[in-house]
Design a protein around this motif. Structure first.
Motif, PDB file in Angstrom:
ATOM      1  N   SER A 122      37.105 -23.873  -8.650  1.00 38.09           N
ATOM      2  CA  SER A 122      35.756 -23.651  -8.123  1.00 38.09           C
ATOM      3  C   SER A 122      34.726 -24.620  -8.681  1.00 38.09           C
ATOM      4  CB  SER A 122      35.309 -22.212  -8.396  1.00 38.09           C
ATOM      5  OG  SER A 122      36.100 -21.297  -7.662  1.00 38.09           O
ATOM      6  N   LYS A 159      32.472 -27.053  -6.289  1.00 34.16           N
ATOM      7  CA  LYS A 159      31.012 -27.071  -6.349  1.00 34.16           C
ATOM      8  C   LYS A 159      30.488 -28.473  -6.649  1.00 34.16           C
ATOM      9  CE  LYS A 159      28.231 -24.198  -8.030  1.00 34.16           C
ATOM     10  NZ  LYS A 159      27.421 -23.329  -8.934  1.00 34.16           N
ATOM     11  N   TYR A 182      28.216 -20.831  -4.632  1.00 33.25           N
ATOM     12  CA  TYR A 182      29.335 -20.014  -5.096  1.00 33.25           C
ATOM     13  C   TYR A 182      28.900 -18.551  -5.119  1.00 33.25           C
ATOM     14  CZ  TYR A 182      33.559 -19.220  -8.018  1.00 33.25           C
ATOM     15  OH  TYR A 182      34.785 -18.838  -8.513  1.00 33.25           O
TER      16      TYR A 182
END
Length: 285
Positions: A100, A104, A111
């Motif tokens: 993640s 990003k 998120y």
């Protein structure tokens, strides 16, 4: 060039993972599941792309070394990785969220994570009731941009996803639902977070997660209440992804439309949970 270097670096970093479970990082053909919903994950770790007129939504970043494959899969389908505007996950275990931070960084995506999983995400896996002391389960801490709650809607363009808290596997395990259209007909899509009781999970007298058994009960009640036409999940094996993909042929019924498969899977998983709970209850000192 920079991204190519990143691919090489992450591929090397993922070697240990691949040795442990090669299917987690083994590439799999990206494909349309139904409507504007696509599979962009590996052979075993499921990631989904939902396309909209205002950008795209990605469910599950998988492990960090999966990110280049997810990007390549999205681009093979004719979309731009940079158009991913929202990043969601099924739950805060590293095999679904360790990538993640990189997603990003590369896309600027917002998120969004279920409230009960936020502390673990922002601590990089530390604090998990089962794996919080296991360094091999840690990942890069990632700032959550929007904290979700049970029943919250995530909207982008003309797409609406609903976040259903289905706890137990993690405290904030999330099952996603949405509507997809194919041939002018709407279908209910369910992306199951996880109904599994992992090896070592204490369902009785768990001081780090006292309500774990009640949460599993809640999760199964929720899953059984959801209308489901298209059955998906955090791992491809949940819904027989490989076999269904092999049956995809133009002009044939969409194999991912599987109401009975969903019902059978949920029932089987609940039976396994109840058997384990009974075993642990009866073996209490």
């Amino acid at each position: 060039m920079l991204f190519r270097l990143l691919v090489v670096t992450l591929a090397f970093a993922g070697n240990l993972l691949a040795q442990a479970n090669p299917d987690w990082t083994h590439p799999f053909p990206p494909h349309r599941v139904i409507g504007n919903l696509y599979y962009v994950g590996s052979k075993e770790l499921a990631s989904y792309l939902i396309t909209t007129s205002r950008g795209h939504i990605l469910i599950n970043s998988s492990v960090e070394s999966s990110v280049p494959h997810i990007r390549e899969s999205i681009e093979m389908l004719g979309f731009r990785f940079s158009d991913v505007k929202i990043l969601l996950i099924s739950h805060a275990h590293w095999d679904h969220c360790a990538g993640s931070a990189l997603v990003k960084e590369l896309t600027g995506a917002e998120y969004m994570v279920m409230d009960a999983d936020v502390p673990e995400i922002e601590a990089g896996g530390k604090g998990n009731f089962q794996y919080g002391e296991s360094p091999d389960s840690f990942y890069k801490p990632t700032k959550v941009d929007r904290v979700l709650h049970d029943g919250d809607e995530v909207k982008l363009g003309d797409v609406v996803l609903v976040a259903h808290l289905t706890p137990g596997h993690t405290k904030g395990c999330t099952t996603w639902t949405m509507r997809a259209t194919e041939g002018g007909k709407p279908y209910n899509v369910v992306v199951v977070g996880s109904p599994n009781v992992n090896p070592g999970y204490k369902l009785v007298d768990n001081t780090l997660y006292p309500q774990i058994a009640r949460d599993y009960e809640r999760m199964f009640r929720t899953l059984k209440s959801l209308p489901c036409d298209v059955f998906l999940g955090a791992h491809g094996e949940y819904y027989g992804m490989e076999a269904k993909f092999a049956r995809m042929k133009q002009g044939r019924p969409n194999p991912f439309i599987d109401q009975e498969g969903y019902k059978s899977y949920v029932a089987e998983r609940e039976q396994v949970f109840r058997a384990e709970l009974k075993k642990q209850t009866e073996s209490r000192p």
